[in-house]
Enzyme design. Structure first.
Site, PDB file in Angstrom:
ATOM      1  N   HIS A   1       0.843  -1.196   0.000  1.00  0.00           N
ATOM      2  CA  HIS A   1       0.000   0.000   0.000  1.00  0.00           C
ATOM      3  C   HIS A   1       0.875   1.243   0.000  1.00  0.00           C
ATOM      4  CE1 HIS A   1      -3.179   2.814   1.069  1.00  0.00           C
ATOM      5  NE2 HIS A   1      -4.014   1.871   0.678  1.00  0.00           N
TER       6      HIS A   1
ATOM      7  N   ASP B   1      -7.999  -5.071  -0.079  1.00  0.00           N
ATOM      8  CA  ASP B   1      -8.544  -5.911  -1.154  1.00  0.00           C
ATOM      9  C   ASP B   1      -8.221  -7.392  -0.980  1.00  0.00           C
ATOM     10  OD1 ASP B   1      -9.702  -3.759  -2.419  1.00  0.00           O
ATOM     11  OD2 ASP B   1      -7.911  -3.301  -3.574  1.00  0.00           O
TER      12      ASP B   1
HETATM   13  N1  CMC Z   1       4.151  -7.792  -4.474  1.00  0.00           N
HETATM   14  C1  CMC Z   1       5.484  -7.791  -4.630  1.00  0.00           C
HETATM   15  N2  CMC Z   1       6.239  -6.684  -4.527  1.00  0.00           N
HETATM   16  C2  CMC Z   1       5.618  -5.537  -4.269  1.00  0.00           C
HETATM   17  C3  CMC Z   1       4.219  -5.455  -4.102  1.00  0.00           C
HETATM   18  C4  CMC Z   1       3.484  -6.648  -4.209  1.00  0.00           C
HETATM   19  N3  CMC Z   1       2.168  -6.665  -4.072  1.00  0.00           N
HETATM   20  N4  CMC Z   1       3.859  -4.186  -3.864  1.00  0.00           N
HETATM   21  C5  CMC Z   1       4.985  -3.479  -3.878  1.00  0.00           C
HETATM   22  N5  CMC Z   1       6.043  -4.279  -4.115  1.00  0.00           N
HETATM   23  C6  CMC Z   1       7.457  -3.883  -4.174  1.00  0.00           C
HETATM   24  C7  CMC Z   1       7.783  -3.168  -5.443  1.00  0.00           C
HETATM   25  O1  CMC Z   1       8.188  -4.060  -6.459  1.00  0.00           O
HETATM   26  C8  CMC Z   1       8.873  -2.236  -5.004  1.00  0.00           C
HETATM   27  O2  CMC Z   1      10.066  -2.993  -4.896  1.00  0.00           O
HETATM   28  P1  CMC Z   1      11.494  -2.303  -5.247  1.00  0.00           P
HETATM   29  O3  CMC Z   1      11.689  -1.263  -4.179  1.00  0.00           O
HETATM   30  O4  CMC Z   1      12.466  -3.422  -5.221  1.00  0.00           O
HETATM   31  O5  CMC Z   1      11.337  -1.698  -6.617  1.00  0.00           O
HETATM   32  C9  CMC Z   1       8.467  -1.862  -3.587  1.00  0.00           C
HETATM   33  O6  CMC Z   1       7.658  -2.944  -3.123  1.00  0.00           O
HETATM   34  C10 CMC Z   1       7.636  -0.586  -3.511  1.00  0.00           C
HETATM   35  O7  CMC Z   1       6.580  -0.699  -4.441  1.00  0.00           O
HETATM   36  P2  CMC Z   1       5.948   0.516  -5.233  1.00  0.00           P
HETATM   37  O8  CMC Z   1       5.234  -0.009  -6.421  1.00  0.00           O
HETATM   38  O9  CMC Z   1       6.981   1.565  -5.443  1.00  0.00           O
HETATM   39  O10 CMC Z   1       4.944   1.066  -4.157  1.00  0.00           O
HETATM   40  P3  CMC Z   1       3.705   1.952  -4.479  1.00  0.00           P
HETATM   41  O11 CMC Z   1       3.431   2.733  -3.266  1.00  0.00           O
HETATM   42  O12 CMC Z   1       3.836   2.682  -5.755  1.00  0.00           O
HETATM   43  O13 CMC Z   1       2.609   0.824  -4.723  1.00  0.00           O
HETATM   44  C11 CMC Z   1       0.768  -0.539  -4.677  1.00  0.00           C
HETATM   45  C12 CMC Z   1       1.549   0.537  -3.939  1.00  0.00           C
HETATM   46  C13 CMC Z   1      -0.538  -0.792  -3.938  1.00  0.00           C
HETATM   47  C14 CMC Z   1       0.433  -0.060  -6.098  1.00  0.00           C
HETATM   48  C15 CMC Z   1       1.617  -1.820  -4.742  1.00  0.00           C
HETATM   49  O14 CMC Z   1       1.924  -2.266  -3.444  1.00  0.00           O
HETATM   50  C16 CMC Z   1       0.955  -2.912  -5.553  1.00  0.00           C
HETATM   51  O15 CMC Z   1       1.064  -2.933  -6.775  1.00  0.00           O
HETATM   52  N6  CMC Z   1       0.213  -3.851  -4.869  1.00  0.00           N
HETATM   53  C17 CMC Z   1      -0.523  -4.859  -5.581  1.00  0.00           C
HETATM   54  C18 CMC Z   1      -1.816  -4.261  -6.111  1.00  0.00           C
HETATM   55  C19 CMC Z   1      -2.788  -3.979  -5.000  1.00  0.00           C
HETATM   56  O16 CMC Z   1      -3.004  -4.777  -4.113  1.00  0.00           O
HETATM   57  N7  CMC Z   1      -3.452  -2.809  -5.064  1.00  0.00           N
HETATM   58  C20 CMC Z   1      -4.451  -2.409  -4.097  1.00  0.00           C
HETATM   59  C21 CMC Z   1      -4.047  -1.176  -3.362  1.00  0.00           C
HETATM   60  S1  CMC Z   1      -4.978  -0.894  -1.884  1.00  0.00           S
HETATM   61  C22 CMC Z   1      -6.562  -0.536  -2.390  1.00  0.00           C
HETATM   62  C23 CMC Z   1      -6.673   0.685  -3.168  1.00  0.00           C
HETATM   63  O17 CMC Z   1      -6.225   1.757  -2.755  1.00  0.00           O
HETATM   64  O18 CMC Z   1      -7.275   0.603  -4.244  1.00  0.00           O
END
Ligand code: CMC
Length: 388
Positions: A268, A324
């Site tokens: 998140h 989720d």
């Molecule tokens: N599985 C594996 N690795 C992950 C995941 C995951 N679900 N989420 C983040 N990471 C890793 C990512 O690869 C990155 O690694 P590195 O630093 O080595 O590059 C690190 O964690 C930080 O990730 P980010 O993408 O920079 O973080 P963000 O704040 O942009 O992303 C997120 C947040 C929710 C988009 C992401 O955690 C994700 O894609 N999760 C899966 C999709 C998901 O469950 N989305 C629902 C969000 S909550 C409900 C809502 O608000 O709609």
């Protein structure tokens, strides 16, 4: 020119607006470090344990919990709006049978404005009325879209049921169990608002042009659709289905790590600990799983969570289940097909979106950030016949 502009203004670009505060809000507080969420000062854990979605919607829109009289009034008005205009109901049959449900919903929410005499009125009173019409309307629309897709007869709304129970009744055509009705109400309470997430921000950007609530919520539905936001619930359920059995969780997880796949429903932008909504929904899902003939989905999710949380990759990045992850299981056990999960999110969040539109219009400032230009330097136009 680029260099000059950059030197003069030294702008700092923050991709994804991460950590940037773009407004003040009184609607919800997301405490990402401590894993807490408050609606207008009330902890969601208390609201979920003691309240209803109708109370939550009143709280979000009016800024206070309703007294008994106000509660009766809001319930009655929401009930009135369960009935959709006849011509809109006819329109529901016009989209191709296979239309993606969230695409259908985006279309019909936009269309609903055409039957709302106050749709173009951005005054507070009109917007409160529109908030109620949209909140009830989206639930009736969702049930009807499902009935049409599955070629089942439409079910008329009931006047004696609360919002959550009536929705399940209209969707399935039969009374839900008390546990299912409460789980549905919990789900609605917990998804109702969440700070400046992508769809809420989209709604506020749209409202900030002094556009109307229907446009703002139609835009929000578009933003919600993506798998990094509202689409994650469906993706999480499909992931559990792909794993298939509790025995397959470990090999699946190992392969996913090798392939650097994202685990859907984990991570998140704001929470760096367990999402408080996920904790509650996990228990609701557990209870529903125990009564279900398919308890394996809960087992799979819990096992995958344990593997992820004990893995250094997730620990170092502070990645935990988000709303989720277990939200997907709750709606699965409520008998909702995965292709409807994004709209299930919207079914609840519509109350928050509406509250944000009202808040935006109460003290409006056009939201208009800037982008740092990094394209080509100014260059002369070359006539078509002279281009190589
Ligand atoms: N599985 C594996 N690795 C992950 C995941 C995951 N679900 N989420 C983040 N990471 C890793 C990512 O690869 C990155 O690694 P590195 O630093 O080595 O590059 C690190 O964690 C930080 O990730 P980010 O993408 O920079 O973080 P963000 O704040 O942009 O992303 C997120 C947040 C929710 C988009 C992401 O955690 C994700 O894609 N999760 C899966 C999709 C998901 O469950 N989305 C629902 C969000 S909550 C409900 C809502 O608000 O709609």
């Amino acid at each position: 020119m680029n260099k000059q502009v950059q030197q003069k203004e030294t702008p700092k670009v923050v991709k994804g607006l991460e950590g940037i505060y773009v407004a003040t809000t009184e609607i919800s507080l997301v405490d990402g470090e401590n894993g807490r969420l408050y609606y207008r000062g009330y902890d969601i854990r208390e609201l979920e344990a003691n309240g209803t979605y109708e109370e939550t919607a009143h709280l979000l829109w009016y800024g206070k919990l309703p007294n008994k009289k106000e509660y009766d009034t809001i319930c009655k008005r929401l009930i009135n709006y369960r009935f959709l205009p006849d011509n809109l109901l006819q329109m529901l049959h016009l989209l191709p049978q296979g239309t993606v449900p969230i695409t259908a919903m985006r279309t019909f929410i936009s269309a609903l404005a055409a039957w709302d005499p106050w749709a173009e009125d951005n005054s507070r009173d009109a917007e409160l009325e529109n908030a109620m019409r949209l909140t009830s309307g989206i639930a009736s629309l969702l049930a009807k879209i499902h009935r049409i897709r599955t070629r089942q007869p439409m079910v008329e709304p009931r006047l004696d049921l609360n919002h959550a129970t009536n929705f399940l009744y209209m969707f399935h055509g039969k009374d839900p169990s008390p546990e299912a009705a409460k789980a549905m109400d919990s789900f609605l309470i917990l998804y109702a608002d969440h700070g400046f997430n992508a769809s809420t921000f989209t709604a506020r950007v749209t409202a900030s042009t002094l556009s109307d609530m229907y446009s703002a919520i139609t835009a929000a539905l578009g933003a919600l659709k993506g798998p990094l936001h509202g689409g994650a619930m469906e993706a999480a359920m499909r992931q559990f289905q792909e794993i298939g059995s509790p025995e397959n969780v470990e090999p699946w997880f190992r392969k996913a790590m090798e392939e650097k796949r994202r685990i859907m429903g984990i991570g998140h932008r704001v929470y760096k600990t367990f999402d408080p909504r996920a904790r509650i929904l996990k228990e609701r899902a557990r209870a529903l799983a125990e009564q279900s003939s398919e308890p394996q989905w809960f087992e799979i999710a819990e096992k995958l969570e344990q593997l992820a949380l004990s893995h250094p990759y997730f620990q170092e990045r502070r990645l935990y289940p988000n709303v989720d992850y277990y939200g997907a299981l709750v709606v699965y056990y409520l008998g909702i097909p995965p292709e409807f999960y994004t709209i299930m999110f919207a079914l609840s969040r519509v109350a928050g979106w509406a509250a944000h539109v009202i808040e935006q219009h109460a003290d409006n400032r056009l939201i208009r950030p800037r982008a740092l230009y990094v394209g080509p330097e100014p260059r002369p136009y070359v006539p078509l016949e002279e281009r190589s």
